[in-house]
Design a protein around this motif. Structure first.
Motif, short mmCIF file in Angstrom:
data_model
loop_
_atom_site.label_atom_id
_atom_site.label_comp_id
_atom_site.label_asym_id
_atom_site.label_seq_id
_atom_site.Cartn_x
_atom_site.Cartn_y
_atom_site.Cartn_z
N GLU A 160 0.87 -1.17 0.00
CA GLU A 160 0.00 0.00 0.00
C GLU A 160 0.90 1.22 0.00
OE1 GLU A 160 -2.90 -0.02 3.08
OE2 GLU A 160 -3.67 -1.99 2.50
N ILE A 161 0.49 2.24 -0.73
CA ILE A 161 1.29 3.46 -0.84
C ILE A 161 0.45 4.69 -0.55
CG2 ILE A 161 2.98 2.45 -2.42
CD1 ILE A 161 1.45 3.73 -4.75
N GLY A 162 1.13 5.78 -0.28
CA GLY A 162 0.43 7.03 -0.01
C GLY A 162 -0.11 7.68 -1.26
N SER A 163 0.65 7.57 -2.38
CA SER A 163 0.18 8.24 -3.59
C SER A 163 0.67 7.52 -4.85
CB SER A 163 0.64 9.69 -3.63
OG SER A 163 2.04 9.77 -3.72
N LEU A 164 -0.16 7.61 -5.88
CA LEU A 164 0.16 7.14 -7.22
C LEU A 164 0.01 8.33 -8.14
CD1 LEU A 164 0.69 5.02 -9.45
CD2 LEU A 164 -1.79 4.59 -9.45
N SER A 165 1.03 8.58 -8.96
CA SER A 165 1.00 9.70 -9.89
C SER A 165 1.26 9.21 -11.31
CB SER A 165 2.07 10.74 -9.55
OG SER A 165 1.88 11.24 -8.25
N PHE A 166 0.54 9.77 -12.25
CA PHE A 166 0.80 9.59 -13.67
C PHE A 166 1.25 10.95 -14.16
CE2 PHE A 166 -1.94 6.07 -12.77
CZ PHE A 166 -1.50 5.06 -13.61
N ILE A 167 2.53 11.06 -14.55
CA ILE A 167 3.10 12.37 -14.83
C ILE A 167 4.01 12.34 -16.05
CG2 ILE A 167 2.97 13.20 -12.46
CD1 ILE A 167 5.82 12.44 -12.03
N VAL A 168 4.46 13.53 -16.44
CA VAL A 168 5.41 13.69 -17.54
C VAL A 168 6.78 13.90 -16.91
CG1 VAL A 168 6.06 15.16 -19.47
CG2 VAL A 168 3.65 14.74 -18.98
N ASP A 169 7.81 13.24 -17.45
CA ASP A 169 9.17 13.41 -16.96
C ASP A 169 9.76 14.66 -17.60
OD1 ASP A 169 11.72 13.25 -16.02
OD2 ASP A 169 12.28 11.53 -17.23
N ARG A 170 9.88 15.69 -16.82
CA ARG A 170 10.40 16.96 -17.32
C ARG A 170 11.93 17.02 -17.27
NH1 ARG A 170 5.98 19.62 -18.24
NH2 ARG A 170 4.19 19.47 -16.88
N SER A 171 12.58 15.99 -16.71
CA SER A 171 14.03 16.02 -16.59
C SER A 171 14.75 15.39 -17.77
CB SER A 171 14.46 15.31 -15.30
OG SER A 171 14.22 13.92 -15.41
N GLN A 172 14.04 14.74 -18.67
CA GLN A 172 14.70 14.08 -19.79
C GLN A 172 15.50 15.09 -20.59
OE1 GLN A 172 14.93 10.79 -20.45
NE2 GLN A 172 13.85 10.51 -18.54
N GLY A 173 16.72 14.72 -20.93
CA GLY A 173 17.56 15.58 -21.74
C GLY A 173 18.42 16.52 -20.94
N ARG A 174 18.24 16.58 -19.61
CA ARG A 174 19.11 17.42 -18.80
C ARG A 174 20.40 16.68 -18.53
NH1 ARG A 174 14.81 19.57 -14.33
NH2 ARG A 174 13.51 20.70 -15.77
N SER A 175 21.44 17.42 -18.28
CA SER A 175 22.72 16.78 -17.96
C SER A 175 23.04 17.01 -16.49
CB SER A 175 23.82 17.36 -18.84
OG SER A 175 23.92 18.74 -18.62
N GLY A 176 24.04 16.31 -16.02
CA GLY A 176 24.48 16.47 -14.64
C GLY A 176 24.17 15.25 -13.81
N GLU A 177 24.40 15.36 -12.52
CA GLU A 177 24.20 14.25 -11.59
C GLU A 177 22.75 13.78 -11.64
OE1 GLU A 177 24.80 11.32 -8.95
OE2 GLU A 177 26.36 12.58 -9.78
N GLY A 178 22.56 12.48 -11.75
CA GLY A 178 21.23 11.91 -11.76
C GLY A 178 20.56 11.90 -13.11
N SER A 179 21.19 12.47 -14.14
CA SER A 179 20.56 12.44 -15.46
C SER A 179 20.59 11.00 -15.97
CB SER A 179 21.26 13.37 -16.44
OG SER A 179 22.58 12.95 -16.67
N LEU A 180 19.60 10.63 -16.72
CA LEU A 180 19.42 9.25 -17.12
C LEU A 180 19.79 9.05 -18.58
CD1 LEU A 180 15.96 8.73 -15.44
CD2 LEU A 180 18.20 8.16 -14.52
N PRO A 181 20.42 7.92 -18.90
CA PRO A 181 20.78 7.65 -20.28
C PRO A 181 19.60 7.13 -21.09
CG PRO A 181 21.55 5.89 -18.88
CD PRO A 181 20.97 6.94 -17.98
N GLY A 182 18.48 6.85 -20.47
CA GLY A 182 17.30 6.34 -21.16
C GLY A 182 16.06 7.04 -20.70
N ALA A 183 14.93 6.44 -20.98
CA ALA A 183 13.64 7.03 -20.62
C ALA A 183 13.20 6.53 -19.25
CB ALA A 183 12.60 6.66 -21.66
N LEU A 184 12.92 7.44 -18.34
CA LEU A 184 12.40 7.09 -17.03
C LEU A 184 10.95 6.64 -17.18
CD1 LEU A 184 12.71 7.01 -13.94
CD2 LEU A 184 12.09 9.44 -13.92
N LEU A 185 10.66 5.41 -16.74
CA LEU A 185 9.31 4.86 -16.87
C LEU A 185 8.56 4.85 -15.55
CD1 LEU A 185 10.00 1.76 -19.15
CD2 LEU A 185 9.32 4.09 -19.83
N VAL A 186 9.25 4.46 -14.47
CA VAL A 186 8.62 4.34 -13.16
C VAL A 186 9.61 4.84 -12.11
CG1 VAL A 186 7.69 2.72 -11.45
CG2 VAL A 186 7.28 2.32 -13.86
#
Length: 155
Positions: free
Chosen positions: A39-65
């Motif tokens: 059980e969780i406190g919240s479920l969100s369906f959202i757009v990943d606004r960080s795609q394409g940014r560089s720096g620490e934590g940037s992802l080489p692929g598409a964030l899905l979950v």
């Protein structure tokens, strides 16, 4: 599905741009959470606004979950516990990504959230994160403990 039937406290669904779709339905997320007894406190369906940014934590692929867990009860507006976010994907890849999420990613993330609920109090009070990224090599499951991400598996 009514909010009383759902294994989460709150549901948020953001608007998607044209050409994007959510890869799974809320009912499919609920099935995975129920199967894991999470059980969780919240479920969100959202757009990943960080795609394409560089720096620490940037992802080489598409964030899905993205999931996180922290029991914070020191402030009145913090529910604590787990949260889960599902990110929109290009509509043309929805069917492919849907199968990966339902068959692989959601059960792994739901199991992680269920295990988090059973951990000792010291562990639960710290923030823990898990994300599922789709790259050229397939799905990657990554955990964050402290300040660093580590890859836990790849399908």
């Amino acid at each position: 599905m009514t909010s009383r039937d759902a294994p989460w406290g709150r549901l948020y669904r953001g608007d998607l741009k044209s050409g994007f779709a959510y890869p799974v339905r809320a009912a499919e997320v609920a099935d995975a959470l129920r199967a894991a007894r999470a059980e969780i406190g919240s479920l969100s369906f959202i757009v990943d606004r960080s795609q394409g940014r560089s720096g620490e934590g940037s992802l080489p692929g598409a964030l899905l979950v993205y999931a996180d867990y922290q029991e914070r009860r020191d402030l009145p507006f913090q529910d604590g516990g787990g949260s889960l976010a599902v990110y929109g994907v290009a509509a043309g890849r929805r069917a492919e990504i849907h199968a990966l999420l339902v068959d692989e990613a959601l059960p792994v993330v739901a199991g992680w959230l269920a295990a988090a609920m059973a951990r000792d109090e010291t562990w639960r009070e710290m923030r823990h994160e898990r994300r599922v990224v789709l790259g050229q090599g397939g799905l990657s499951i990554e955990d964050r403990e402290g300040g660093h991400w580590s890859t836990m598996g790849r399908s």
